[in-house]
Design a protein around this motif. Structure first.
Motif, mmCIF file in Angstrom:
data_model
loop_
_atom_site.group_PDB
_atom_site.id
_atom_site.type_symbol
_atom_site.label_atom_id
_atom_site.label_comp_id
_atom_site.label_asym_id
_atom_site.label_seq_id
_atom_site.Cartn_x
_atom_site.Cartn_y
_atom_site.Cartn_z
ATOM 1 N N MET A 1 23.428 -17.977 -1.507
ATOM 2 C CA MET A 1 22.782 -19.259 -1.802
ATOM 3 C C MET A 1 22.059 -19.171 -3.142
ATOM 4 S SD MET A 1 19.723 -21.164 0.321
ATOM 5 C CE MET A 1 20.684 -21.343 1.826
ATOM 6 N N ARG A 2 22.285 -20.162 -3.996
ATOM 7 C CA ARG A 2 21.537 -20.253 -5.247
ATOM 8 C C ARG A 2 20.184 -20.880 -4.949
ATOM 9 N NH1 ARG A 2 22.844 -17.901 -10.078
ATOM 10 N NH2 ARG A 2 21.942 -19.713 -11.129
ATOM 11 N N LEU A 3 19.138 -20.228 -5.406
ATOM 12 C CA LEU A 3 17.778 -20.654 -5.101
ATOM 13 C C LEU A 3 17.191 -21.515 -6.207
ATOM 14 C CD1 LEU A 3 16.429 -17.212 -3.851
ATOM 15 C CD2 LEU A 3 17.256 -19.115 -2.435
ATOM 16 N N LEU A 47 12.374 -18.825 -2.061
ATOM 17 C CA LEU A 47 13.288 -18.253 -1.073
ATOM 18 C C LEU A 47 13.893 -19.357 -0.190
ATOM 19 C CD1 LEU A 47 11.196 -15.164 0.074
ATOM 20 C CD2 LEU A 47 13.264 -15.115 -1.352
ATOM 21 N N ARG A 48 15.044 -19.085 0.412
ATOM 22 C CA ARG A 48 15.648 -20.076 1.304
ATOM 23 C C ARG A 48 14.641 -20.446 2.400
ATOM 24 N NH1 ARG A 48 20.818 -18.329 4.430
ATOM 25 N NH2 ARG A 48 21.541 -17.652 2.380
ATOM 26 N N SER A 53 14.236 -24.913 -2.230
ATOM 27 C CA SER A 53 15.512 -24.270 -1.907
ATOM 28 C C SER A 53 16.046 -24.788 -0.572
ATOM 29 C CB SER A 53 15.354 -22.748 -1.861
ATOM 30 O OG SER A 53 15.188 -22.227 -3.171
ATOM 31 N N TYR A 58 18.413 -17.409 8.617
ATOM 32 C CA TYR A 58 17.371 -16.610 7.995
ATOM 33 C C TYR A 58 17.431 -15.163 8.465
ATOM 34 C CZ TYR A 58 15.590 -21.256 6.976
ATOM 35 O OH TYR A 58 15.484 -22.552 6.550
ATOM 36 N N LEU A 62 19.936 -11.886 4.156
ATOM 37 C CA LEU A 62 20.229 -13.165 3.509
ATOM 38 C C LEU A 62 19.217 -13.463 2.405
ATOM 39 C CD1 LEU A 62 21.122 -15.264 6.673
ATOM 40 C CD2 LEU A 62 22.709 -14.366 4.951
ATOM 41 N N ARG A 65 20.330 -11.266 -0.444
ATOM 42 C CA ARG A 65 21.566 -11.713 -1.097
ATOM 43 C C ARG A 65 21.319 -12.897 -2.007
ATOM 44 N NH1 ARG A 65 26.172 -13.659 2.817
ATOM 45 N NH2 ARG A 65 25.038 -15.634 2.612
ATOM 46 N N ASP A 66 20.432 -13.794 -1.588
ATOM 47 C CA ASP A 66 20.109 -14.950 -2.422
ATOM 48 C C ASP A 66 19.487 -14.531 -3.749
ATOM 49 O OD1 ASP A 66 20.990 -16.501 -0.316
ATOM 50 O OD2 ASP A 66 18.971 -17.053 0.365
ATOM 51 N N ASP A 69 22.282 -13.502 -5.923
ATOM 52 C CA ASP A 69 23.074 -14.660 -6.349
ATOM 53 C C ASP A 69 22.372 -15.480 -7.422
ATOM 54 O OD1 ASP A 69 25.018 -13.983 -4.525
ATOM 55 O OD2 ASP A 69 24.436 -15.490 -3.034
ATOM 56 N N THR A 70 21.040 -15.364 -7.516
ATOM 57 C CA THR A 70 20.256 -16.270 -8.349
ATOM 58 C C THR A 70 19.692 -15.612 -9.602
ATOM 59 O OG1 THR A 70 19.591 -17.493 -6.361
ATOM 60 C CG2 THR A 70 18.265 -17.838 -8.351
#
Length: 231
Positions: A1-3, A47-48, A53, A58, A62, A65-66, A69-70
């Motif tokens: 996921m892009r934050l 954060l997610r 975001s 959760y 994860l 990983r975000d 990704d960001t």
């Protein structure tokens, strides 16, 4: 996921900031500009399940990983507070910053069963201005405002993974990059035995005397002073 991210500065060096649970990038309202004044381009994430975001499933992997990704690799320094310290520790082998700072990280807890009460965190999400000010008497009024705003944008479901396993399982065995662990006084997460383990395994450990868990809001000057040689 892009934050979602928030930035300060345009310097030649890069600093990454990762907040704790129930918060978001707004928590760094003083730290971001202070690092920018030191010549950093500062990038802070939500954060997610926090801030702007997206929501979703959760868990520590994860959250980590975000970050990968960001955020850019090979930053000059990355700072993670509490849950952000846990997420950063799980992502640091992929992000590979030059230095990592873990501010009272959620790697362990001093509770007998090694767990944090997720339901207590969820209940804290309904705190009033008066509640927040009473619990954090050293905070600026602006930080109380930020706390109210971030709680309003927080998904309480992010807390539920905390009941699934003891936090003691996340205590690192070694630093992947040169690493500072910055502790509150006292820390309800990193007790004496955990701090001794970290020192033995080549983390530098510094305590900010008298500071609460959110060190950068409880004692901003102490927080920045504790970063001497790391930023």
């Amino acid at each position: 996921m892009r934050l979602n991210t928030r930035t300060w500065g345009s310097g030649d060096r890069t600093a990454l900031l990762v907040h704790g649970i129930m918060s978001d990038s707004r928590t760094w309202r003083r730290v971001g500009p202070a690092l920018a004044e030191r010549g950093y381009r500062v990038i802070a994430v939500d954060l997610r399940g926090h801030g702007a975001s997206s929501r979703g499933e959760y868990g520590p992997a994860l959250f980590a990983r975000d970050l990968v990704d960001t955020l850019p690799e090979r930053a000059d320094v990355a700072i993670g507070h509490s849950l952000g310290g846990l997420a950063l520790a799980l992502a640091v082998d992929r992000l590979r910053p030059e230095r990592a700072v873990y501010s009272d990280p959620a790697w362990a807890t001093t509770s007998p069963d090694g767990r944090i009460d997720a339901q207590a965190l969820v209940a804290g999400g309904t705190a009033t201005r008066e509640d927040i000010a009473a619990l954090n008497p050293r905070w600026d009024e602006a930080d109380v405002d930020v706390e109210l705003a971030t709680l309003a944008d927080w998904d309480p479901a992010t807390a539920h993974f905390l009941g699934d396993r003891p936090l003691l399982g996340f205590l690192p065995t070694r630093p992947v990059v040169p690493s500072l662990v910055q502790l509150a006084d006292p820390s309800f997460l990193i007790g004496a035995a955990a701090a001794a383990h970290l020192r033995r395994t080549h983390f530098e450990v510094r305590t900010v005397r008298g500071a609460g868990h959110t060190i950068h809001r409880d004692d901003f000057e102490g927080f920045m002073g504790s970063l001497e040689g790391w930023v």
